[in-house]
Design an enzyme around this catalytic site. Structure first.
Site: not given
Ligand code: PPS
Length: 278
Positions: A33, A35-36, A61, A89, A119, A174, A213
């Site tokens: 969660k 920014g992966t 994936w 991770h 998140s 992030y 996205m």
């Molecule tokens: S995971 O499951 O670990 O792979 O999830 P991960 O991608 O690390 O984190 C998901 C959160 O990243 C936000 N996200 C983004 N935010 C802004 N812009 C873009 N393009 C973007 N892509 C993914 C996603 O909304 C999740 O955060 P939250 O706070 O829940 O919205």
């Protein structure tokens, strides 16, 4: 602890002990969660010089797979892709042993842990990979321990920060992706030694906006059956902002979080944007 539906012990052991890193491998490393999937889409667009076709036709994936997930390390081992783009991770101490001494590059993306907790709370509600998180305050108490899938946020960060200053290690926040997406994409290109012209950079930026996205079924996990991810409970692409923790943390919870954060992070020399508010 790992979510058993996604990661088997055998895969993690293979990744750690038998996977052979190549010098041109690129690793996208995060605590969940943080920014992966954002960095996955950035890396796959950079690899294709800004052409969005791959991002729009193959799920994230497959483009930048999680090495710890079912069967992936063995597949990657024989992959002829150049460079291989790999997500993980895994904590530093469980990471691929053959990485040490290689020139493979790591982009470590980190996010304000309070936003990570928020998140992850919503993700735990919608995803059958995780236990039901219960009430938010209770969940944050668990988040602050080791008793959480992928382990403690603090240990993850401290473990990976041991690589700070190495030429093949880059920290991406992030929050920087939020405030300067274009600048961040250019920095990532520079780190990877990849030259993209302005048009290609524009295309990367356009295709990794939150809205793009969220609408891209190859990025938003809508291909995953609802029994595993119920996006009616909470969408994977939920809010995509920095600072949503302020809407969830009570004053008391925030104070106890800060206290534990300061205690656990006091010896770390690297500082993050959110540290200045402590
Ligand atoms: S995971 O499951 O670990 O792979 O999830 P991960 O991608 O690390 O984190 C998901 C959160 O990243 C936000 N996200 C983004 N935010 C802004 N812009 C873009 N393009 C973007 N892509 C993914 C996603 O909304 C999740 O955060 P939250 O706070 O829940 O919205």
């Amino acid at each position: 602890m790992f979510p058993i539906m996604a990661c088997q012990e055998e895969d993690i052991t293979f990744a750690e002990n038998e996977f052979l890193v190549r010098d041109d491998d690129i690793f996208n490393i995060t605590y969940p969660k943080s920014g992966t999937t954002w960095v996955i889409d950035i890396l796959s667009l950079i690899k294709k010089n800004g052409d969005p076709t791959w991002n729009k036709t193959a799920p994230n994936w497959e483009r930048v797979p999680w090495i710890e997930n079912n069967g992936i390390a063995r597949k990657l081992q024989v992959s002829e892709e150049k460079p291989r783009l790999i997500t993980t991770h895994l904590q530093r101490h469980l990471f691929v042993k053959s990485f040490t001494g290689s020139k493979a590059k790591v982009i470590y993306t980190i996010r304000n842990p309070k936003d990570v907790a928020v998140s992850l709370y919503y993700f735990s509600k919608m995803s059958s990979f995780f236990d039901d998180p219960g009430d938010f305050d209770q969940f944050v108490k668990v988040f602050l321990t080791e008793e959480i899938p992928y382990g403690s946020w603090f240990e993850h960060v401290k473990g990976w920060m041991e690589m700070f200053g190495k030429d093949n290690f880059m920290i991406q926040t992030y929050e920087d992706l939020q405030t300067d997406l274009r600048g961040s994409v250019i920095k990532i290109c520079t780190f990877l030694g990849k030259e993209l012209d302005d048009k290609a950079v524009d295309s990367v930026v356009e295709n990794v906006s939150f809205q793009s996205m969220k609408e891209n079924q190859m990025s938003n996990f809508s291909l995953v059956p609802s029994e595993f991810m119920d996006q009616m409970k909470s969408p994977f692409m939920r809010k995509g902002v920095a600072g949503d923790w302020k809407n969830h943390f009570s004053v008391a919870l925030n104070e106890s979080f800060d206290k534990i954060y300061k205690m656990k992070m006091q010896d770390l020399k690297v500082k993050f944007p959110w540290d200045k508010n402590l």
